[in-house]
Design an enzyme around this catalytic site. Structure first.
Site, PDB file in Angstrom:
ATOM      1  N   TRP A  99       1.333  -1.280   0.307  1.00 22.95           N
ATOM      2  CA  TRP A  99       0.037   0.199   0.448  1.00 22.95           C
ATOM      3  C   TRP A  99       0.809   1.013   0.011  1.00 22.95           C
ATOM      4  CZ3 TRP A  99      -4.036  -1.454  -1.849  1.00 22.95           C
ATOM      5  CH2 TRP A  99      -4.949  -2.468  -1.577  1.00 22.95           C
ATOM      6  N   ASP A 166      -1.656   6.354   5.812  1.00 23.55           N
ATOM      7  CA  ASP A 166      -2.906   5.958   6.055  1.00 23.55           C
ATOM      8  C   ASP A 166      -3.158   4.906   7.318  1.00 23.55           C
ATOM      9  OD1 ASP A 166      -4.000   3.746   5.025  1.00 23.55           O
ATOM     10  OD2 ASP A 166      -2.846   3.065   2.836  1.00 23.55           O
ATOM     11  N   LYS A 190     -12.241  -2.035   6.718  1.00 25.20           N
ATOM     12  CA  LYS A 190     -11.270  -2.625   7.876  1.00 25.20           C
ATOM     13  C   LYS A 190     -11.451  -2.582   9.491  1.00 25.20           C
ATOM     14  CE  LYS A 190      -8.166  -3.467   3.957  1.00 25.20           C
ATOM     15  NZ  LYS A 190      -7.340  -2.855   3.726  1.00 25.20           N
TER      16      LYS A 190
HETATM   17  C1  PLP Z   1      -6.477  -1.917   2.177  1.00 21.82           C
HETATM   18  C2  PLP Z   1      -5.903  -0.729   2.268  1.00 21.82           C
HETATM   19  C3  PLP Z   1      -6.202  -0.237   1.113  1.00 21.82           C
HETATM   20  C4  PLP Z   1      -6.121   0.069   0.384  1.00 21.82           C
HETATM   21  O1  PLP Z   1      -8.259   0.648   0.383  1.00 21.82           O
HETATM   22  P1  PLP Z   1      -9.032   0.154  -0.761  1.00 21.82           P
HETATM   23  O2  PLP Z   1     -10.149   1.479   0.222  1.00 21.82           O
HETATM   24  O3  PLP Z   1      -9.296  -1.146  -1.586  1.00 21.82           O
HETATM   25  O4  PLP Z   1      -8.603   0.842  -1.869  1.00 21.82           O
HETATM   26  C5  PLP Z   1      -5.203   0.767   2.022  1.00 21.82           C
HETATM   27  N1  PLP Z   1      -4.038   0.887   2.336  1.00 21.82           N
HETATM   28  C6  PLP Z   1      -3.850  -0.080   3.595  1.00 21.82           C
HETATM   29  C7  PLP Z   1      -3.452   0.071   4.811  1.00 21.82           C
HETATM   30  C8  PLP Z   1      -5.078  -0.842   3.105  1.00 21.82           C
HETATM   31  O5  PLP Z   1      -5.059  -1.916   4.382  1.00 21.82           O
END
Ligand code: PLP
Length: 355
Positions: A99, A166, A190
């Site tokens: 990511w 993030d 998540k």
């Molecule tokens: C799942 C995830 C993403 C991607 O998220 P989307 O909403 O599918 O774009 C980005 N960063 C992390 C840390 C993730 O676990």
């Protein structure tokens, strides 16, 4: 048979949140209408988004001067919105996995990107330390929880330049010092809500500084001005997020969540560390409390497929590891009860006994 949902994402939500979402789909606030068929500008939905915003501020103790947004496009859309809004000359990124790389790739289209450190050479099994953040960077981007590799940054670090994080997979898992960050964002699927909504917490004074034209939909100012209602927001996931936020508050908030998450993670890591068959993949001091990655020791490697089958038959859902790490990954987000963690451990012990 009881299912224990260890999926990495979309992932487990409190049962209560799912039931209340189902109820709102059938009859929203005893209005005789479904939340699926009312205007996002109705009084009823305005109250939902306002309460969700307020609970974000309350639970995370967000200081004055920050905006909370609910957007579409996933965390992945933020990978480009961030440079659009903040990148003028140079940006710094910490490379801790897939990511982080995807975020960095988008920024590279805007100018000079400095990768301050990387743990790629060790399949991202640790969080790099002792790096220097260039003091002339427009911002420094980190991924606090590396969902795929099971590593996590558990402190709110100091940065000489605006810090952007993030937090897709560890938001609301512990209290945060939001004042250390200029922006925090993540996909909701998540630890907060079903897929479809992305949360953004952004410091207002960061905005309006770049010289480029920013497309309207990609400009944070657009969404701040319209209270996340510039266009139709993802109504149902926002409703579920509100129910999760209410659940968090009713369950003792983030201090209690952190306590529970530490207890669950310790229980599972201890079982792995004391096992004859299994071994953790992440560096001990960087272990994630959300995603626990483990494999079989070399002498038992050929038993991985049969453990996966054994565990799945015992109701353990979603424990197959990401293809880049292999083995197993147990995601134990806020909604995961400690009893399910114990059920997985019992399953591991039973398999060891039989083999
Ligand atoms: C799942 C995830 C993403 C991607 O998220 P989307 O909403 O599918 O774009 C980005 N960063 C992390 C840390 C993730 O676990």
């Amino acid at each position: 048979m009881k299912k224990h949902n260890f999926s990495a994402g979309p992932s487990i939500l409190p049962r209560e949140v799912i039931e209340k979402t189902a109820q709102a789909v059938l009859d929203f606030n005893e209005s005789g209408l479904s939340i699926l068929e009312i205007s996002h500008r109705s009084k009823g939905f305005e109250a939902v988004i306002a309460e969700a915003r307020d609970l974000f501020k309350e639970l995370l103790n967000i200081p004055e001067g920050y905006s909370v947004l609910f957007l579409g496009g996933g965390a992945s859309m933020q990978f480009c919105m961030i440079p659009f809004n903040f990148f003028e000359n140079k940006a710094a990124y910490l490379n801790t996995g897939v990511w982080a790389n995807k975020a960095m790739k988008e920024a590279k289209g805007f100018g000079e990107v400095v990768e301050v450190a990387s743990s790629k050479e060790a399949v991202y099994n640790y969080i790099p330390k002792g790096y220097t953040i260039p003091s002339d960077a427009d911002y420094f981007h980190i991924t606090t929880n590396n969902t795929i590799y099971g590593t996590e940054i558990l402190t709110d670090m100091d940065s000489p330049v605006p810090l952007i994080a993030d937090m897709s997979s560890d938001i609301f898992s512990r209290p945060l010092d939001v004042s250390k960050y200029s922006m925090i964002y993540g996909g909701a699927q998540k630890n907060l809500a079903p897929a479809g909504v992305t949360f953004v917490i952004v410091k207002d004074e960061m905005l309006g500084k770049v010289s480029r034209y920013i497309p309207t939909m990609l400009n944070y100012k657009t969404h701040i001005a319209d209270g996340s209602m510039f266009n139709t927001p993802p109504v149902l996931p926002i409703y579920s997020a509100l129910e999760t936020l209410r659940w968090l508050k009713a369950n003792g908030g983030l201090v209690e969540m952190e306590k529970r998450n530490i207890a669950k993670a310790e229980l599972l890591y201890n079982a792995i560390d004391n096992s004859k068959m299994f071994v953790g993949t992440a560096n001990k001091e960087d272990r994630s409390r959300m995603n626990v990655c483990f494999v079989m020791k070399p002498e038992y490697k050929e038993l991985e497929a049969s453990f996966l089958k054994f565990a799945t038959e015992a109701g353990m859902d979603g424990i197959k590891g990401h293809r880049s790490v292999g083995g197993f990954r147990a995601s134990i987000y806020n909604a995961m009860p400690i009893e399910s963690v114990q059920a997985l451990i019992d399953c591991m012990h039973e398999f060891e006994k039989q083999n």
